[in-house]
Design a protein around this motif. Structure first.
Motif, mmCIF file in Angstrom:
data_model
loop_
_atom_site.group_PDB
_atom_site.id
_atom_site.type_symbol
_atom_site.label_atom_id
_atom_site.label_comp_id
_atom_site.label_asym_id
_atom_site.label_seq_id
_atom_site.Cartn_x
_atom_site.Cartn_y
_atom_site.Cartn_z
ATOM 1 N N GLY A 137 -12.680 -27.390 -15.222
ATOM 2 C CA GLY A 137 -12.616 -25.981 -14.869
ATOM 3 C C GLY A 137 -11.399 -25.302 -15.450
ATOM 4 O O GLY A 137 -10.577 -25.914 -16.120
ATOM 5 N N ARG A 138 -11.271 -24.022 -15.156
ATOM 6 C CA ARG A 138 -10.166 -23.255 -15.725
ATOM 7 C C ARG A 138 -9.121 -22.867 -14.696
ATOM 8 O O ARG A 138 -8.158 -22.181 -15.020
ATOM 9 N N GLU A 139 -9.278 -23.285 -13.416
ATOM 10 C CA GLU A 139 -8.289 -22.882 -12.424
ATOM 11 C C GLU A 139 -6.991 -23.654 -12.591
ATOM 12 O O GLU A 139 -5.904 -23.082 -12.457
ATOM 13 N N GLY A 140 -7.061 -24.959 -12.889
ATOM 14 C CA GLY A 140 -5.851 -25.742 -13.107
ATOM 15 C C GLY A 140 -5.032 -25.212 -14.277
ATOM 16 O O GLY A 140 -3.821 -24.989 -14.155
ATOM 17 N N PRO A 141 -5.678 -24.991 -15.434
ATOM 18 C CA PRO A 141 -4.930 -24.427 -16.561
ATOM 19 C C PRO A 141 -4.318 -23.067 -16.263
ATOM 20 O O PRO A 141 -3.158 -22.826 -16.606
ATOM 21 N N ALA A 178 -6.679 -13.124 -11.214
ATOM 22 C CA ALA A 178 -7.267 -12.433 -12.367
ATOM 23 C C ALA A 178 -8.485 -13.162 -12.914
ATOM 24 O O ALA A 178 -9.504 -12.536 -13.218
ATOM 25 N N THR A 179 -8.397 -14.468 -13.033
ATOM 26 C CA THR A 179 -9.487 -15.181 -13.689
ATOM 27 C C THR A 179 -10.725 -15.284 -12.815
ATOM 28 O O THR A 179 -11.844 -15.367 -13.318
ATOM 29 N N PHE A 180 -10.569 -15.256 -11.469
ATOM 30 C CA PHE A 180 -11.711 -15.357 -10.572
ATOM 31 C C PHE A 180 -11.990 -14.063 -9.811
ATOM 32 O O PHE A 180 -12.882 -14.039 -8.966
ATOM 33 N N ASN A 181 -11.228 -12.997 -10.091
ATOM 34 C CA ASN A 181 -11.374 -11.741 -9.351
ATOM 35 C C ASN A 181 -11.259 -12.012 -7.855
ATOM 36 O O ASN A 181 -12.093 -11.592 -7.055
ATOM 37 N N ALA A 182 -10.209 -12.742 -7.477
ATOM 38 C CA ALA A 182 -10.044 -13.181 -6.092
ATOM 39 C C ALA A 182 -8.571 -13.089 -5.697
ATOM 40 O O ALA A 182 -7.860 -14.090 -5.656
ATOM 41 N N THR A 224 -16.841 -7.111 -9.715
ATOM 42 C CA THR A 224 -18.041 -7.702 -9.133
ATOM 43 C C THR A 224 -17.739 -9.123 -8.701
ATOM 44 O O THR A 224 -16.835 -9.764 -9.255
ATOM 45 N N PRO A 225 -18.461 -9.674 -7.705
ATOM 46 C CA PRO A 225 -18.255 -11.067 -7.323
ATOM 47 C C PRO A 225 -18.457 -11.997 -8.510
ATOM 48 O O PRO A 225 -19.278 -11.746 -9.389
ATOM 49 N N PHE A 226 -17.679 -13.076 -8.510
ATOM 50 C CA PHE A 226 -17.711 -13.980 -9.656
ATOM 51 C C PHE A 226 -19.061 -14.674 -9.802
ATOM 52 O O PHE A 226 -19.516 -14.934 -10.899
ATOM 53 N N LEU A 227 -19.706 -14.975 -8.676
ATOM 54 C CA LEU A 227 -21.023 -15.614 -8.699
ATOM 55 C C LEU A 227 -22.065 -14.659 -8.121
ATOM 56 O O LEU A 227 -21.806 -13.961 -7.136
ATOM 57 N N GLN A 228 -23.227 -14.601 -8.731
ATOM 58 C CA GLN A 228 -24.320 -13.754 -8.250
ATOM 59 C C GLN A 228 -25.321 -14.630 -7.492
ATOM 60 O O GLN A 228 -26.011 -15.456 -8.079
ATOM 61 N N ILE A 395 -11.295 -18.698 1.996
ATOM 62 C CA ILE A 395 -11.045 -17.410 1.344
ATOM 63 C C ILE A 395 -11.652 -17.361 -0.045
ATOM 64 O O ILE A 395 -12.284 -16.367 -0.444
ATOM 65 N N ILE A 396 -11.500 -18.423 -0.807
ATOM 66 C CA ILE A 396 -11.951 -18.379 -2.198
ATOM 67 C C ILE A 396 -13.476 -18.354 -2.271
ATOM 68 O O ILE A 396 -14.054 -17.691 -3.144
ATOM 69 N N LEU A 397 -14.161 -19.044 -1.365
ATOM 70 C CA LEU A 397 -15.632 -18.995 -1.383
ATOM 71 C C LEU A 397 -16.133 -17.615 -0.981
ATOM 72 O O LEU A 397 -17.128 -17.118 -1.514
ATOM 73 N N PHE A 398 -15.436 -16.997 -0.032
ATOM 74 C CA PHE A 398 -15.823 -15.647 0.368
ATOM 75 C C PHE A 398 -15.643 -14.669 -0.801
ATOM 76 O O PHE A 398 -16.521 -13.848 -1.091
ATOM 77 N N GLU A 399 -14.520 -14.769 -1.501
ATOM 78 C CA GLU A 399 -14.253 -13.822 -2.592
ATOM 79 C C GLU A 399 -15.091 -14.106 -3.839
ATOM 80 O O GLU A 399 -15.488 -13.177 -4.549
ATOM 81 N N LEU A 400 -15.346 -15.364 -4.116
ATOM 82 C CA LEU A 400 -16.137 -15.692 -5.304
ATOM 83 C C LEU A 400 -17.575 -15.209 -5.173
ATOM 84 O O LEU A 400 -18.231 -14.909 -6.169
ATOM 85 N N THR A 401 -18.060 -15.150 -3.954
ATOM 86 C CA THR A 401 -19.475 -14.821 -3.754
ATOM 87 C C THR A 401 -19.705 -13.462 -3.097
ATOM 88 O O THR A 401 -20.785 -12.893 -3.233
ATOM 89 N N GLY A 402 -18.715 -12.954 -2.382
ATOM 90 C CA GLY A 402 -18.898 -11.708 -1.655
ATOM 91 C C GLY A 402 -19.774 -11.853 -0.427
ATOM 92 O O GLY A 402 -20.214 -10.863 0.159
ATOM 93 N N GLU A 403 -20.052 -13.096 0.008
ATOM 94 C CA GLU A 403 -20.939 -13.352 1.145
ATOM 95 C C GLU A 403 -20.129 -13.525 2.435
ATOM 96 O O GLU A 403 -19.362 -14.469 2.576
ATOM 97 N N TYR A 404 -20.309 -12.593 3.369
ATOM 98 C CA TYR A 404 -19.633 -12.715 4.668
ATOM 99 C C TYR A 404 -20.557 -13.248 5.756
ATOM 100 O O TYR A 404 -20.091 -13.713 6.795
#
Length: 577
Positions: A137-141, A178-182, A224-228, A395-404
């Protein structure tokens, strides 16, 4: 005018407003770095595979080399490895692997100091690795890139070590945001995993950096959420039992992924006998064979993840993808690849959760609800089981998907996954890498023999001081003759600037291009020590810094009052009644 310019770094170093400005600058730099990094990944993926995301292309041929057909994936990881292997080996060995443990170590043991070249080398190496089929993935880098930017800015301004650590965390948060819009996930990732310290000042600075970076990222990538994903929800209270069971299983899978990752890395270390720079290219042949069979393992694989959550795959194929992802990610890291483990853990969680949801649907028809809900919860739970960062996972799953709508079952599963992980393993996927090197970030001394002693009891007279405008070549001679390999540096008006070490002078002069440089170029400012500082804290600072001595400052932390060394600390302990 010159006096005003010279006073600017001092203001940035010492004032609260200065730290705020630095946090904003780090956030902006991390945001721009994230944009550049994602662009590089896309560019290298197009160059090396001929597709924007080959994981979603099936067994399609590369339009750049159509005569190779589907077989081109055998060579793509090899070509990428030939490019990034020598780059990492020559310029920044810490850019190898998934990056987050190196940042954790820098904050906990090195005062936040990260080599400035890490940002560039890590971005190039990881983009080549992912673009060439590396299943990471790209989060570590991006965490390591943003942290290196924060550390570099801190060294340029010569901030104290406590502020340097905050700037490193600001860079990590900005990169994630920035990279995950989160932006919220960036903040809690930095606080929970990097700083591991929720002070009000640090939290505020990290939030500012994350927001700044997120604004820049949204300007480039959209808001927009990172995942649709499809609409999800909880339709029956009985589903909570299923979500809880999924959390338990996911926690075990997270621990299993951690152990397999390092087991394969050990196996690669044992098998490889050639030069390290060639290891990614030669090992890339094994990765290419896996990609030839399952192209869904190419790169990060978000399109495959979305297909799984949308219910596109059958149970058997989902489990195959789960096992294959564990193998592909472990192999990519084991052969010397550069990339993160966060996105792979989400991928594994989506496969596990979707397979679990489909199975439960067959066993309890009409009472299970949409498969996507299980896929999403599995994503957060496997990450929590591997990283043991429950706040970040929620938090990150909520922001990546926008699903509450499924936040309650998500929290339930993540807490259970974290508990299972803690019961099965002492370490997380990040801390285990450090423990294997003999580093335990949680190790605390049982009791301190220095309790009640302050620095005032161990101070020595000041050694010879250096002037900030003194030529480095001349100052190097003085440093070479100093008993502890470190001396304080003063400004023209006699104020304290920082310290310079013989090691830093030797490394700087070795390249032959800094003969006219002044000693100020290598001066850095360790965490401040005053006469009232606890002697145990001072010893920790001594251990963490280069050289074998540190200055003691007045209460205003602008002028020197004394000096402290390992010998003086031991002398104070010996004289204690």
């Amino acid at each position: 005018m010159r006096r005003g310019v010279a006073a600017l770094p001092t203001a940035l170093r010492a004032s609260k407003g200065g730290l705020l400005v630095l946090a904003l600058l780090v956030g902006a730099g991390a945001g721009l770095g994230a944009i550049a990094f994602r662009w590089m990944i896309k560019t290298f993926t197009l160059l090396l595979s001929g597709h924007a995301d080959y994981a979603a292309a099936g067994h399609a041929a590369n339009p750049h080399v159509p005569w190779l057909g589907r077989w081109f994936v055998l060579l793509t990881p090899v070509v990428a490895g030939l490019l990034y292997g020598p780059l990492v080996q020559r310029f920044a060995k810490e850019a190898r692997g998934h990056g987050v443990p190196e940042v954790m170590y820098a904050v906990a043991r090195r005062g936040g100091r990260i080599a400035p070249q890490v940002a560039l080398v890590k971005s190039l190496a990881s983009a080549l690795c992912i673009g060439g089929g590396g299943s990471v993935g790209r989060e570590g880098p991006i965490v390591q890139i943003g942290s290196a930017l924060g550390s570099t800015l801190g060294r340029v301004v010569r901030v104290p070590e406590d502020r340097m650590k905050v700037l490193v965390a600001c860079g990590a948060a900005g990169g994630i945001a920035a990279t995950f819009n989160a932006p919220l996930a960036g903040v809690f990732f930095a606080m929970e995993l990097i700083l591991r310290d929720f002070t009000a000042e640090a939290f505020g600075m990290v939030v500012l950096s994350s927001v700044t970076s997120s604004v820049i990222g949204r300007a480039a990538f959209g808001d927009t959420p990172f995942l649709q994903l499809p609409a999800l929800g909880v339709h029956h209270l009985s589903q909570y039992l299923l979500f809880a069971l999924l959390g338990v299983i996911a926690g075990a899978v997270g621990v299993g992924f951690t152990r397999i990752l390092y087991w394969i890395e050990d196996a690669c270390d044992w098998a490889w006998r050639g030069p390290e720079w060639a290891r990614p290219a030669v090992g890339g042949l094994l990765l290419g064979l896996l990609l030839l069979v399952l192209p869904q393992m190419y790169g990060v694989g978000y399109p495959v993840l979305e297909n799984a959550v949308n219910g596109t795959y059958v149970i058997g194929f989902l489990l195959l993808l789960l096992v294959a992802k564990i193998a592909a990610t472990s192999l990519t890291i084991g052969i010397g690849g550069s990339g993160g483990v966060f996105a792979p853990s989400l991928f594994m969680g989506a496969m596990l959760g979707s397979a679990f949801g489909l199975t439960a649907g067959h066993l309890f028809p009409g009472a299970v609800g949409p498969v996507g809900a299980y896929g999403l919860i599995g994503m957060g739970a496997v990450f929590a089981g591997a990283a043991r960062a429950p706040i970040t996972a929620v938090i990150i799953l909520f922001e990546l998907t926008g699903e509450y709508t499924i936040i309650l079952p998500l929290m339930t599963a993540i807490v259970l996954a974290t508990g299972v992980s803690r019961a099965l393993s002492r370490d997380t996927i990040y801390s285990l890498k450090l423990r294997r090197r003999g580093i335990d970030l949680d190790e605390k001394p049982a009791g301190s023999p220095f309790a009640g002693l302050t620095v005032a009891t161990a101070m020595e007279p000041l050694p010879k001081t250096l002037d900030e405008n003194q030529p480095l070549s001349k100052a190097a001679d003085i440093l070479a003759a100093s008993p502890h390999g470190v001396l304080p540096v003063l400004t023209a008006d006699g104020s304290y600037l920082g310290i310079a070490t013989a090691r830093a002078a030797a490394e700087t002069l070795a390249d032959g291009t800094h003969d006219t440089t002044t000693i100020a170029y290598i001066t850095h400012r360790p965490g401040p020590i005053t006469a009232d500082t606890n002697l145990s804290e001072a010893l920790d600072a001594l251990v963490a810094t280069e050289g074998a001595g540190l200055p003691v400052l007045d209460p205003a932390r602008t002028h020197l009052t004394g000096w402290i060394t390992h010998q003086s600390v031991l002398t104070a302990l010996h004289r204690r009644p």
